[in-house]
Design a protein around this motif. Sequence first.
Motif, PDB file in Angstrom:
ATOM      1  N   ASP B  86       0.862  -1.184   0.000  1.00 15.58           N
ATOM      2  CA  ASP B  86       0.000   0.000   0.000  1.00 15.58           C
ATOM      3  C   ASP B  86       0.897   1.233   0.000  1.00 15.58           C
ATOM      4  N   MET B  87       1.018   1.848  -1.167  1.00  9.91           N
ATOM      5  CA  MET B  87       1.917   2.994  -1.344  1.00  9.91           C
ATOM      6  C   MET B  87       1.491   4.188  -0.496  1.00  9.91           C
ATOM      7  N   THR B  88       0.229   4.186  -0.067  1.00 16.20           N
ATOM      8  CA  THR B  88      -0.258   5.352   0.688  1.00 16.20           C
ATOM      9  C   THR B  88       0.124   5.266   2.170  1.00 16.20           C
ATOM     10  N   VAL B  89       0.700   4.139   2.577  1.00 14.95           N
ATOM     11  CA  VAL B  89       1.139   4.001   3.976  1.00 14.95           C
ATOM     12  C   VAL B  89       2.667   3.969   4.005  1.00 14.95           C
ATOM     13  N   LYS B  90       3.263   5.049   4.463  1.00 13.64           N
ATOM     14  CA  LYS B  90       4.714   5.149   4.552  1.00 13.64           C
ATOM     15  C   LYS B  90       5.401   4.661   3.277  1.00 13.64           C
ATOM     16  N   ALA B  91       4.866   5.107   2.137  1.00 13.34           N
ATOM     17  CA  ALA B  91       5.408   4.786   0.809  1.00 13.34           C
ATOM     18  C   ALA B  91       5.579   3.283   0.591  1.00 13.34           C
ATOM     19  N   GLY B  92       4.694   2.492   1.204  1.00 14.67           N
ATOM     20  CA  GLY B  92       4.714   1.042   0.982  1.00 14.67           C
ATOM     21  C   GLY B  92       5.980   0.365   1.478  1.00 14.67           C
ATOM     22  N   THR B  93       6.695   1.021   2.385  1.00 17.24           N
ATOM     23  CA  THR B  93       7.970   0.461   2.849  1.00 17.24           C
ATOM     24  C   THR B  93       7.747  -0.749   3.761  1.00 17.24           C
ATOM     25  N   TRP B  94       8.790  -1.558   3.855  1.00 19.31           N
ATOM     26  CA  TRP B  94       8.734  -2.765   4.675  1.00 19.31           C
ATOM     27  C   TRP B  94       9.223  -2.470   6.082  1.00 19.31           C
ATOM     28  N   GLY B  95       8.294  -2.532   7.035  1.00 16.70           N
ATOM     29  CA  GLY B  95       8.657  -2.445   8.438  1.00 16.70           C
ATOM     30  C   GLY B  95       8.589  -3.841   9.041  1.00 16.70           C
ATOM     31  N   PRO B  96       8.708  -3.938  10.369  1.00 10.88           N
ATOM     32  CA  PRO B  96       8.752  -5.266  11.009  1.00 10.88           C
ATOM     33  C   PRO B  96       7.486  -6.096  10.799  1.00 10.88           C
ATOM     34  N   GLN B  97       6.310  -5.465  10.954  1.00 12.98           N
ATOM     35  CA  GLN B  97       5.068  -6.236  10.776  1.00 12.98           C
ATOM     36  C   GLN B  97       4.870  -6.627   9.317  1.00 12.98           C
ATOM     37  N   ALA B  98       5.213  -5.672   8.436  1.00  5.41           N
ATOM     38  CA  ALA B  98       5.062  -5.928   6.997  1.00  5.41           C
ATOM     39  C   ALA B  98       5.879  -7.153   6.603  1.00  5.41           C
ATOM     40  N   LEU B  99       7.085  -7.231   7.139  1.00  2.68           N
ATOM     41  CA  LEU B  99       7.961  -8.361   6.814  1.00  2.68           C
ATOM     42  C   LEU B  99       7.362  -9.678   7.306  1.00  2.68           C
TER      43      LEU B  99
END
Lengths: 71, 513
Positions: B86-99
């Motif tokens: 989701d590019m609209t959330v922190k430019a779609g970056t990978w954080g800990p939960q995303a990973l």
Amino acid sequence: MAKTIKSSMAGTVWKMLVKPGDEFDIGDTVAILESMKMEINIEADDSGTVVEIVAAEGDTVDEGAPLFSYS
Amino acid sequence: MTNEELNATLAERRDTALAGGQGKAREKHIAANKLLVRDRLRLLLDDGFEFEDGLLAGTEQGLPADGIVTVVGKVGGRDVAVIANDMTVKAGTWGPQALLKFNRMQDLALEAGIPLIYLVDSAGARIDEQRSLFLGRNGWGNIWYNQVRISGRVPQICVLFGPSPAGAAYVPGLCDLVIMVDKQSSAYLGSPRMAKMTIFEDVTEEQMGGAKLHCMLSGLGDVLAKDDAEAIRNTRDYLSYMPMNWEETPPDCPAAPAEAAAAARIADLVPVQQNQPYDVHDLIDALVDVGSFYEVKALYAKEMTVGLARLGGQAVGLVANNSKHKGGVIFSDSSDKAARFIWMCNAYNIPLLFLQDVSGYMIGSAVEKSGIIRHGAKLLAAVCESTVPRICVLVRKAYGGGYLAMSGAPTHPDAMLALPTALPALVGPEAAVNAIHYNRIMELPENERDEFVRSKRDEYAQDIDVYKAAADTFAVEDVVQPTELRNDLINRFRVYRRRKAAVIPRRSAVHPV
């Protein structure tokens, strides 16, 4: 530097299908090479008007060599 | 608290997460004509998703779904797993939960044996999290570790809607198929800004790693789409040729006839003159079910045409020399393109059809420097180790190494067929005479050379005879009328697909690359 249409592979220029002043479109076959015993159609990767023929019929060209300049 | 209050809290939290990023990021995304992540999912999946994991991840930090949506849904009635930035959330970056979500969905796809689709639109790893997420065993690298281990077991498709920079660029790099949106998606290891700082190169994003660059020049991109919706349609189409996983077979579709106009021309579609180019797409249209040709890497190394299609409703992978471009001669890139496609088809039980019209691998010092031998060896390796049903049709020229690389008889296809236009030989007549009689030619007085060469050439040309190939060496199973070829192929594939694949026991071949 003038823009040029280039040869897509090494070979001999068999037929130059354009002359100075001719207009051509992207995708037009502008020259035919002979290479690997095949006729190789050279298609323009741009549109424009031919300015000067650089490679004459019978000339040997490398891949990427200019065939003619255009504007 | 009452039940009502508890339920209301959940509803509120879910709604916040479902709404995705708000404010400027969202406005910018919409203004760029890009679809929001959940709209992409709606277009991709038959009737929305079946279930979603980790919707509430990142909510404590105010990051809906932590910038990544992971769902299971159906495409064409069959389950698929989807990981979507989701590019609209922190430019779609990978954080800990995303990973964690990313890795969990990869595991699920593999365990359940369902295709995995990556909808990528991300600025990559969160650099401010690098201390905890880069070095350790549980770090970002697990994304690629999983991709590699999944490869060839369930189909992995990457659709690039936006950027995928640096390490993230290996997500497309490790997928089976990469679809890119023109003027919108990009992939590069170092950004233009980084290149300017470190190697003093000044280029735009598009010049560094735009969709056209990757689909035409680098070969990373397989399909160039004009917008988000077209990219998603292409994903659905591609999946229709794929089995769920490597142990299953591709779904059969209702048979359709070949395109009428092309089929009507098949009898004289191939020029008899071997040096005359023609577009192999016309021959493909005359053979396969109408509208079923899904071309892969259409804009890259065009002298080799590859793609998926159906023959009487059965999925096949096509590998064809296209004499319209560079005479259909095999170069390093064309060899690479075909080898990759063959590996993909073999992985997913998709039978292979070769349409051969090749005067050989390109020669000359330029291609030797480019590694034509090891790249060419890749194609040979892919052909020889493939275990799916395989038919080779000699359409016209079948010379030298090209003949072998394009699935010639010694590479053990299920069948070699030939059209009456076929010309199978080690080399063409002119090269042969020069090689065999060079010393003799040089000894002759100059005025006798032409006549000698001509007579030897005619003599040699007599030997390039498809009927002799069929009769003397049983190099071809049959010489077929062009009008009969389609039916013949359908019948043969129906039988050959019953054959069990013989797997060679070993850890891995040592592949030429």
